[in-house]
Design a protein around this motif. Structure first.
Motif, PDB file in Angstrom:
ATOM      1  N   GLU A 520       0.280  -1.298  -0.070  1.00 52.79           N
ATOM      2  CA  GLU A 520      -0.020   0.008   0.244  1.00 52.79           C
ATOM      3  C   GLU A 520       0.798   1.118   0.072  1.00 52.79           C
ATOM      4  N   VAL A 521       1.403   0.863   0.375  1.00 54.80           N
ATOM      5  CA  VAL A 521       2.855   2.476   0.346  1.00 54.80           C
ATOM      6  C   VAL A 521       3.098   2.471  -1.806  1.00 54.80           C
ATOM      7  N   GLY A 522       2.311   3.940  -1.604  1.00 51.86           N
ATOM      8  CA  GLY A 522       2.267   4.644  -2.847  1.00 51.86           C
ATOM      9  C   GLY A 522       1.003   4.272  -3.186  1.00 51.86           C
ATOM     10  N   ASN A 523       0.245   4.260  -2.870  1.00 50.07           N
ATOM     11  CA  ASN A 523      -1.184   3.592  -3.374  1.00 50.07           C
ATOM     12  C   ASN A 523      -2.257   4.851  -2.925  1.00 50.07           C
ATOM     13  N   ASP A 524      -2.015   5.475  -4.265  1.00 54.87           N
ATOM     14  CA  ASP A 524      -2.393   6.819  -4.267  1.00 54.87           C
ATOM     15  C   ASP A 524      -3.959   6.852  -4.012  1.00 54.87           C
ATOM     16  N   ASN A 525      -4.530   6.247  -4.351  1.00 56.06           N
ATOM     17  CA  ASN A 525      -5.727   4.790  -4.512  1.00 56.06           C
ATOM     18  C   ASN A 525      -6.518   5.790  -2.886  1.00 56.06           C
ATOM     19  N   ARG A 526      -5.892   5.266  -2.001  1.00 53.13           N
ATOM     20  CA  ARG A 526      -6.092   5.706  -0.308  1.00 53.13           C
ATOM     21  C   ARG A 526      -6.167   6.569  -0.034  1.00 53.13           C
ATOM     22  N   ASN A 527      -6.059   7.730  -1.160  1.00 58.94           N
ATOM     23  CA  ASN A 527      -6.391   8.937  -0.345  1.00 58.94           C
ATOM     24  C   ASN A 527      -7.727   9.376   0.049  1.00 58.94           C
ATOM     25  N   LEU A 528      -8.421   8.681  -0.653  1.00 55.97           N
ATOM     26  CA  LEU A 528     -10.100   8.322  -1.245  1.00 55.97           C
ATOM     27  C   LEU A 528     -10.516   6.766  -0.326  1.00 55.97           C
ATOM     28  N   PHE A 529     -11.417   7.449   0.609  1.00 58.48           N
ATOM     29  CA  PHE A 529     -12.017   6.291   1.082  1.00 58.48           C
ATOM     30  C   PHE A 529     -13.319   5.543   0.815  1.00 58.48           C
ATOM     31  N   PRO A 530     -13.277   4.277  -0.112  1.00 63.14           N
ATOM     32  CA  PRO A 530     -14.759   3.746  -1.266  1.00 63.14           C
ATOM     33  C   PRO A 530     -16.011   4.021  -0.651  1.00 63.14           C
ATOM     34  N   ILE A 531     -16.968   4.389  -1.725  1.00 63.13           N
ATOM     35  CA  ILE A 531     -18.117   4.086  -1.363  1.00 63.13           C
ATOM     36  C   ILE A 531     -18.645   2.518  -0.649  1.00 63.13           C
ATOM     37  N   PRO A 532     -18.982   2.995   0.335  1.00 62.93           N
ATOM     38  CA  PRO A 532     -19.650   1.869   1.184  1.00 62.93           C
ATOM     39  C   PRO A 532     -21.006   0.883  -0.089  1.00 62.93           C
ATOM     40  N   ALA A 533     -20.890  -0.504  -0.302  1.00 65.05           N
ATOM     41  CA  ALA A 533     -21.041  -0.899  -1.380  1.00 65.05           C
ATOM     42  C   ALA A 533     -22.610  -0.972  -1.294  1.00 65.05           C
ATOM     43  N   ASN A 534     -22.976  -0.773  -0.248  1.00 63.54           N
ATOM     44  CA  ASN A 534     -25.086  -0.691  -0.250  1.00 63.54           C
ATOM     45  C   ASN A 534     -25.148   0.264  -0.552  1.00 63.54           C
ATOM     46  N   GLN A 535     -24.240   1.850  -1.290  1.00 60.73           N
ATOM     47  CA  GLN A 535     -24.896   2.548  -1.273  1.00 60.73           C
ATOM     48  C   GLN A 535     -24.813   2.697  -2.670  1.00 60.73           C
ATOM     49  N   LEU A 536     -23.872   1.856  -3.681  1.00 58.65           N
ATOM     50  CA  LEU A 536     -23.815   1.678  -4.640  1.00 58.65           C
ATOM     51  C   LEU A 536     -24.918   1.216  -5.736  1.00 58.65           C
ATOM     52  N   ILE A 537     -25.459  -0.126  -4.351  1.00 61.95           N
ATOM     53  CA  ILE A 537     -26.732  -1.001  -5.022  1.00 61.95           C
ATOM     54  C   ILE A 537     -27.539  -0.041  -4.789  1.00 61.95           C
ATOM     55  N   LEU A 538     -27.375   0.820  -3.925  1.00 62.39           N
ATOM     56  CA  LEU A 538     -29.241   1.995  -3.608  1.00 62.39           C
ATOM     57  C   LEU A 538     -28.859   2.476  -4.448  1.00 62.39           C
ATOM     58  N   ASN A 539     -28.120   3.620  -5.293  1.00 63.67           N
ATOM     59  CA  ASN A 539     -27.865   4.867  -5.934  1.00 63.67           C
ATOM     60  C   ASN A 539     -26.662   4.561  -7.253  1.00 63.67           C
ATOM     61  N   PRO A 540     -27.513   4.273  -8.582  1.00 64.10           N
ATOM     62  CA  PRO A 540     -26.350   4.044  -9.295  1.00 64.10           C
ATOM     63  C   PRO A 540     -25.785   5.012  -9.675  1.00 64.10           C
ATOM     64  N   ASN A 541     -26.141   6.368  -9.426  1.00 52.92           N
ATOM     65  CA  ASN A 541     -25.118   7.957  -9.543  1.00 52.92           C
ATOM     66  C   ASN A 541     -23.664   7.703  -8.731  1.00 52.92           C
ATOM     67  N   LEU A 542     -23.920   6.637  -7.659  1.00 54.34           N
ATOM     68  CA  LEU A 542     -22.618   6.760  -7.419  1.00 54.34           C
ATOM     69  C   LEU A 542     -21.148   6.170  -8.489  1.00 54.34           C
ATOM     70  N   VAL A 543     -19.995   6.570  -7.786  1.00 54.56           N
ATOM     71  CA  VAL A 543     -19.411   5.850  -9.039  1.00 54.56           C
ATOM     72  C   VAL A 543     -18.251   5.022  -7.846  1.00 54.56           C
ATOM     73  N   GLN A 544     -17.319   3.958  -7.636  1.00 52.25           N
ATOM     74  CA  GLN A 544     -16.851   3.443  -6.836  1.00 52.25           C
ATOM     75  C   GLN A 544     -14.888   4.321  -6.740  1.00 52.25           C
ATOM     76  N   ASN A 545     -14.606   4.769  -5.936  1.00 55.06           N
ATOM     77  CA  ASN A 545     -13.770   5.639  -5.798  1.00 55.06           C
ATOM     78  C   ASN A 545     -12.477   4.084  -6.842  1.00 55.06           C
ATOM     79  N   PRO A 546     -11.881   4.831  -7.145  1.00 53.19           N
ATOM     80  CA  PRO A 546     -10.890   3.681  -8.130  1.00 53.19           C
ATOM     81  C   PRO A 546      -9.690   2.948  -6.096  1.00 53.19           C
ATOM     82  N   GLY A 547      -9.537   1.494  -6.815  1.00 50.38           N
ATOM     83  CA  GLY A 547      -8.530   1.184  -6.439  1.00 50.38           C
ATOM     84  C   GLY A 547      -9.615  -0.042  -5.397  1.00 50.38           C
ATOM     85  N   TYR A 548     -11.145   0.088  -5.449  1.00 51.41           N
ATOM     86  CA  TYR A 548     -11.682  -0.379  -4.769  1.00 51.41           C
ATOM     87  C   TYR A 548     -12.965  -1.636  -5.859  1.00 51.41           C
TER      88      TYR A 548
END
Length: 548
Positions: A520-548
């Protein structure tokens, strides 16, 4: 189509029913939600009529912040435990919790991590409820609207900063309408607009006004707290937009901090006194929530047992963070050459007469908890009577620099009771559960100004040396660098919710530190937390952040 910012707020439908249930069960609020409030509407009913009691509604949003800020998990954990400033090793079976704490420090979290889900739900709830007050359908006075503008901005800022995208919805829409999502410039513009409205409508309140009183004006937002948050947003704006810092934004940060100072806020010269429940010039906004989590989660079980039964022996910090401060690397005893902010480990307690508000339940004329040091606790710890403390094993209670397992190997599991330097700002000698946690502080604003000057091509060395002089630290002998600024923020603001935010802004959140997962050292995807999985299912306008 242009949207009316006072009637538009889009929100994930699952939070509506969850919030309603939580409100019914809550025992910490006197808010009575009427059937006309949107949280209790039928799922097919879009006839939101406005909040019927906006004063109580706004008060309850503020009341909810008590749990959101006072917790040791959730936002605090995401802000501090995911950095080099804090970690929670597993000691035997204590603090194992299926790895939920270790994953944060190692940058090995998943979209299902409970704290990540909780922060998403809590702070989206904050900005949605504030939007209900801002609706044209709610009959609220200008001051309540200004408070709601501040609260909506605060909730949206937390979500933008941690997740990079904000789900929002029209408060009059049914829960089955998919929330829209804003990010980048649109999100920043909305937050800035709300904060400008808040600055215009909130009262001017100087420092120390009613601190310690549950009706204090500093418990709610003021012009100074809105200016502070706006400065924080502008300082980080280039991160959200993925651009370079704009000189105009940096100059505005400087202007905002100067306006806070014009209201009377200033640096204090007794660092740890700032964190007592007393009047001071530094506190811009405090939350009336118990500071017990900040005291007890790092202290050993045998420290100050007369107050709350002793510590919980969890939180600690890395030796490399401790080494940011001046002083002996292996001792923080009196006379170890330490700067004021690193604190001190005393060799016993103090007479109760020498401790403001001191309590002596043992009737031995020693203030309970006064043998617990300030700042960074390393080496031998002592009881109030001056006797060296032991761990439960009977061996000396000596907090150590390193985290090792039973075989002496670096590890976050199978640690004994003494590994790790402990950190404390709110001291038990002044009360084990005092309801006074500082959220916005002037020295942070002061350092924001210094950083803005630096990013605008100016030299802030002189003003930073003013702060270092007050903290009994050696002044900078040459022009400060970017590293000097981030290190100074680390020394001044530890345990105050800002380490993650700062490290990201300085490009250091993904750097290597002890016990981080190597991949995980140098992994800039960790600068954002992931969108919770259940929210992605409930709201198709959300897009999971890179790396998750």
């Amino acid at each position: 189509m242009k949207k009316n910012k006072n009637t538009i707020q889009r929100f994930s439908k699952v939070w509506l029913s969850a919030f309603a249930f939580a409100t019914i069960l809550s025992s910490c609020t006197d808010l009575e939600i009427e059937q006309t409030d949107s949280n209790f509407r039928d799922a097919n009913d879009s006839s939101f009529q406005g909040v019927t009691d906006p004063q109580s509604f706004v008060d309850d949003i503020y009341n909810q912040l008590r749990g959101q800020i006072g917790d040791q998990a959730n936002l605090y954990a995401l802000s501090e435990v995911t950095t080099d400033a804090a970690l929670v090793p597993t000691r035997g079976s204590d603090w194992g919790d299926n790895g939920i704490w270790r994953q944060l420090h190692q940058h090995d979290w998943r979209p299902s991590h409970q704290f990540i889900e909780n922060v998403w739900n809590q702070w989206n709830n904050t900005h949605f409820r504030a939007a209900q007050v801002l609706s044209d359908l709610t009959q609220a006075d200008a001051t309540l609207k200004a408070n709601a503008s501040f609260l909506r901005a605060l909730g949206m800022f937390v979500i933008l900063d941690n997740y990079g995208q904000i789900p929002v919805r029209d408060v009059t829409a049914t829960p089955f309408v998919d929330p829209e999502v804003i990010s980048g410039q649109e999100a920043v513009d909305q937050i800035v607009s709300d904060l400008n409205d808040a600055i215009a409508g909130l009262p001017t309140v100087g420092p120390g006004s009613g601190v310690g009183d549950t009706n204090s004006p500093l418990i709610k937002a003021t012009k100074a707290s809105a200016r502070y948050l706006l400065a924080k947003v502008l300082l980080n704006k280039h991160i959200y937009l993925k651009t370079e810092p704009a000189t105009a934004d940096m100059n505005q940060v400087i202007t905002l901090v100067d306006a806070i100072a014009a209201d009377g806020y200033a640096l204090e010269d007794d660092y740890f006194d700032i964190f007592k429940n007393t009047l001071d010039k530094e506190t811009i906004w405090f939350i009336p929530t118990a500071v017990g989590n900040r005291i007890w989660n790092g202290l050993h079980y045998n420290q100050s047992p007369e107050i709350v039964g002793g510590g919980w022996n969890g939180f600690a910090t890395l030796a490399e963070y401790y080494d940011l401060f001046e002083g002996d690397a292996n001792s923080n005893a009196p006379g170890s050459g330490q700067e004021e902010r690193r604190g001190v480990v005393p060799n016993g307690g103090l007479p109760v007469s020498q401790v403001d508000g001191g309590v002596d339940v043992n009737d031995n004329n020693i203030a309970d908890g006064s043998s617990v040091g300030f700042g960074f606790l390393i080496g031998q710890q002592f009881s109030d009577t001056g006797a060296p403390l032991n761990a439960r094993s009977g061996k000396p209670l000596t907090f150590k620099r390193n985290f090792v397992d039973g075989n002496g190997n670096p590890s976050l599991i199978n640690n004994d009771e003494t590994t790790g330097i402990r950190v404390i700002k709110y001291n038990p000698r002044f009360g084990g559960q005092t309801e006074h946690e500082i959220f916005f502080r002037f020295s942070d604003a002061y350092l924001m100004k210094a950083e803005a000057m630096f990013r605008a091509g100016q030299d802030p060395t002189a003003m930073m040396n003013v702060l270092r002089g007050l903290r009994e630290a050696t002044p900078f002998s040459s022009a400060v660098t970017e590293q000097d600024i981030i290190d100074e923020r680390g020394r001044e603001l530890y345990t105050e919710f800002w380490r993650r935010n700062d490290l990201i802004r300085f490009g250091q959140y993904t750097k290597d530190w002890e016990l981080k997962t190597p991949s995980e050292v140098g992994n800039d995807n960790r600068n954002l937390f992931p969108i919770p999985a259940n929210q992605l299912i409930l709201n198709p306008n959300l897009v999971q952040n890179p790396g998750y």
